[in-house]
Design an enzyme around this catalytic site. Structure first.
Site, PDB file in Angstrom:
ATOM      1  N   THR A  19      -6.095   6.759  -4.631  1.00 30.41           N
ATOM      2  CA  THR A  19      -6.037   6.922  -3.176  1.00 30.41           C
ATOM      3  C   THR A  19      -5.176   8.131  -2.825  1.00 30.41           C
ATOM      4  O   THR A  19      -5.507   8.911  -1.927  1.00 30.41           O
ATOM      5  CB  THR A  19      -5.466   5.644  -2.531  1.00 30.41           C
ATOM      6  OG1 THR A  19      -6.308   4.553  -2.893  1.00 30.41           O
ATOM      7  CG2 THR A  19      -5.407   5.750  -1.026  1.00 30.41           C
ATOM      8  N   GLU A  21       0.826  -1.214   0.000  1.00 30.08           N
ATOM      9  CA  GLU A  21       0.000   0.000   0.000  1.00 30.08           C
ATOM     10  C   GLU A  21       0.859   1.264   0.000  1.00 30.08           C
ATOM     11  O   GLU A  21       0.503   2.275  -0.593  1.00 30.08           O
ATOM     12  CB  GLU A  21      -0.936   0.008   1.226  1.00 30.08           C
ATOM     13  CG  GLU A  21      -1.951  -1.130   1.258  1.00 30.08           C
ATOM     14  CD  GLU A  21      -2.956  -1.021   0.125  1.00 30.08           C
ATOM     15  OE1 GLU A  21      -2.579  -1.349  -1.013  1.00 30.08           O
ATOM     16  OE2 GLU A  21      -4.099  -0.619   0.386  1.00 30.08           O
TER      17      GLU A  21
HETATM   18  N1  LIG Z   1      -1.222  -5.256  -8.170  1.00 31.92           N
HETATM   19  C1  LIG Z   1      -1.853  -4.080  -8.258  1.00 31.92           C
HETATM   20  N2  LIG Z   1      -3.196  -4.048  -8.272  1.00 31.92           N
HETATM   21  C2  LIG Z   1      -3.860  -2.880  -8.390  1.00 31.92           C
HETATM   22  N3  LIG Z   1      -3.261  -1.678  -8.529  1.00 31.92           N
HETATM   23  C3  LIG Z   1      -1.906  -1.656  -8.518  1.00 31.92           C
HETATM   24  C4  LIG Z   1      -1.157  -2.845  -8.371  1.00 31.92           C
HETATM   25  N4  LIG Z   1       0.157  -2.497  -8.369  1.00 31.92           N
HETATM   26  C5  LIG Z   1       0.222  -1.163  -8.518  1.00 31.92           C
HETATM   27  N5  LIG Z   1      -1.016  -0.639  -8.614  1.00 31.92           N
HETATM   28  C6  LIG Z   1      -1.360   0.784  -8.785  1.00 31.92           C
HETATM   29  O1  LIG Z   1      -2.085   1.209  -7.641  1.00 31.92           O
HETATM   30  C7  LIG Z   1      -3.062   2.174  -8.002  1.00 31.92           C
HETATM   31  C8  LIG Z   1      -4.415   1.673  -7.480  1.00 31.92           C
HETATM   32  O2  LIG Z   1      -4.394   1.665  -6.092  1.00 31.92           O
HETATM   33  P1  LIG Z   1      -5.377   2.556  -5.243  1.00 31.92           P
HETATM   34  O3  LIG Z   1      -5.039   2.356  -3.818  1.00 31.92           O
HETATM   35  O4  LIG Z   1      -5.337   3.955  -5.803  1.00 31.92           O
HETATM   36  O5  LIG Z   1      -6.778   1.947  -5.623  1.00 31.92           O
HETATM   37  P2  LIG Z   1      -7.635   0.846  -4.869  1.00 31.92           P
HETATM   38  O6  LIG Z   1      -6.677  -0.168  -4.345  1.00 31.92           O
HETATM   39  O7  LIG Z   1      -8.717   0.365  -5.766  1.00 31.92           O
HETATM   40  O8  LIG Z   1      -8.349   1.742  -3.771  1.00 31.92           O
HETATM   41  P3  LIG Z   1      -8.719   1.706  -2.224  1.00 31.92           P
HETATM   42  O9  LIG Z   1      -7.433   1.369  -1.521  1.00 31.92           O
HETATM   43  O10 LIG Z   1      -9.232   3.056  -2.003  1.00 31.92           O
HETATM   44  O11 LIG Z   1      -9.762   0.701  -1.967  1.00 31.92           O
HETATM   45  C9  LIG Z   1      -3.053   2.271  -9.510  1.00 31.92           C
HETATM   46  O12 LIG Z   1      -2.291   3.414  -9.854  1.00 31.92           O
HETATM   47  C10 LIG Z   1      -2.329   1.025  -9.962  1.00 31.92           C
HETATM   48  O13 LIG Z   1      -1.610   1.193 -11.160  1.00 31.92           O
HETATM   49  N1  LIG Z   2      -8.201   4.315   4.479  1.00 32.04           N
HETATM   50  C1  LIG Z   2      -7.734   4.515   3.148  1.00 32.04           C
HETATM   51  C2  LIG Z   2      -8.309   3.414   2.291  1.00 32.04           C
HETATM   52  C3  LIG Z   2      -7.935   3.538   0.865  1.00 32.04           C
HETATM   53  O1  LIG Z   2      -6.836   2.752   0.571  1.00 32.04           O
HETATM   54  C4  LIG Z   2      -8.257   5.856   2.650  1.00 32.04           C
HETATM   55  O2  LIG Z   2      -9.465   6.082   2.816  1.00 32.04           O
HETATM   56  O3  LIG Z   2      -7.497   6.658   2.137  1.00 32.04           O
END
Ligand SMILES: Nc1ncnc2c1ncn2[C@@H]1O[C@H](COP(=O)(O)OP(=O)(O)OP(=O)(O)O)[C@@H](O)[C@H]1O
Ligand SMILES: N[C@@H](CCO)C(=O)O
Length: 291
Positions: free
Chosen positions: A168, A120
């Site tokens: 995020t 993360e």
């Molecule tokens: N294995 C992966 N899976 C998904 N996204 C990835 C991965 N590796 C790198 N990334 C990058 O991480 C970003 C997505 O992560 P982000 O935390 O923004 O979204 P999310 O995981 O869907 O959201 P949230 O944490 O709010 O639930 C994108 O820019 C993507 O390219």
């Molecule tokens: N707690 C995190 C979750 C998203 O990865 C946020 O709200 O920014």
């Protein structure tokens, strides 16, 4: 070789910013790992065109490094990136469990939480564990610096994902750095209500406990149609609706009998503001599993 399925997750649940999370029964990522001299990554599935395969930039690269477990890692994405449904956390959690098994590292699921959270940090700059905790442990989780508490809960949910991308990192920039004491007191009351609701598997209490006035209003501004979609879900029987994770997904809690109606009300409301969306009729589910 090891293969692990790790679920989508929803963090915050309104009143539990950076603390509360739930595992969703669906969708999920599937990650397969094989020993190798150095880490290489292959990504297929939903939104894979937006996900880097460079181990320095993909979350699973950081997890492999933290476990000193180089591998060829194949990720089949079921959780769209930048969805607010813990896409990066699903990959991180699956990789942590799979590599731990592949290299016989012997960590418990709880011990894997901070290791998966290293992933993360790659995408949001912070190793917050509110998504990786439920992705590994399942159920409803309370993630604090001192550790994670997890309970199983039977709660029907609808996760509605619009065709909007919110990273995020950007959604964290709009979080206010200060709050009024009145709003803090309100949030504590909501969070306590939500936690009791999860322990009792009571959708009314969980929905009421999602109400929050500090972070959610700022993030709602990043989601076209948020207020209309929320109102439509509440009218269709949802007991609570909030931003899922950092958005743009919305998460609704409801009784079993109302789930289909809530899902279609949310889709219609997004359509009315010109936004395509998909709805997952889901529930609080289990953590990552070996295949
Ligand atoms: N294995 C992966 N899976 C998904 N996204 C990835 C991965 N590796 C790198 N990334 C990058 O991480 C970003 C997505 O992560 P982000 O935390 O923004 O979204 P999310 O995981 O869907 O959201 P949230 O944490 O709010 O639930 C994108 O820019 C993507 O390219
Ligand atoms: N707690 C995190 C979750 C998203 O990865 C946020 O709200 O920014």
């Amino acid at each position: 070789m090891r293969t692990v399925r790790a679920p989508a997750t929803s963090a915050n649940l309104g009143s539990g910013f950076d603390v509360f999370g739930v595992a969703l029964d669906r969708p999920a990522d599937v990650v397969r790992v094989e020993k190798a001299d150095e880490t290489t990554i292959e990504v297929t599935g939903v939104g894979s065109q937006y996900i880097p395969e460079d181990p320095e930039k993909n979350v699973v690269g950081a997890v492999a490094e933290a476990l000193d477990a180089p591998a060829h890692i194949r990720i089949d994405k079921g959780v769209r990136p930048s969805s607010g449904l813990g896409s990066s956390a699903a990959s991180s959690a699956a990789a942590a469990l799979a590599l731990n098994g592949l290299y016989d590292r012997g960590y418990s699921r709880r011990e894997l939480v901070p290791i998966a959270a290293e992933g993360e940090a790659v995408v949001s700059g912070e190793a917050h564990s509110d998504n990786v905790a439920p992705a590994l442990l399942g159920g409803f989780t309370v993630a604090r610096h001192g550790g994670v508490t997890a309970v199983d809960a039977e709660i029907p949910l609808v996760a509605c994902l619009p065709e909007i991308a919110v990273s995020t990192r950007d959604a964290r920039r709009v979080v206010p750095s200060r709050a009024d004491m009145d709003d803090v007191v309100h949030t504590v009351g909501s969070a306590a209500t939500l936690a009791v609701g999860m322990c009792r598997s009571d959708p009314e209490l969980v929905g009421a406990g999602m109400d929050e006035r500090i972070v959610t209003p700022a993030r709602a501004e990043l989601i076209t149609g948020y207020h209309d979609v929320r109102d439509a879900a509440l009218e269709a029987g949802a007991t609570g609706v909030t931003v899922s994770g950092a958005g743009p997904s919305l998460l609704a809690v409801c009784g079993d009998a109302d789930r289909a109606r809530v899902a279609s009300a949310m889709l219609d409301a997004f359509e009315d503001v010109g936004v395509d969306a998909r709805a997952y009729q889901t529930k609080v589910g289990a953590g990552a599993t070996f295949h």
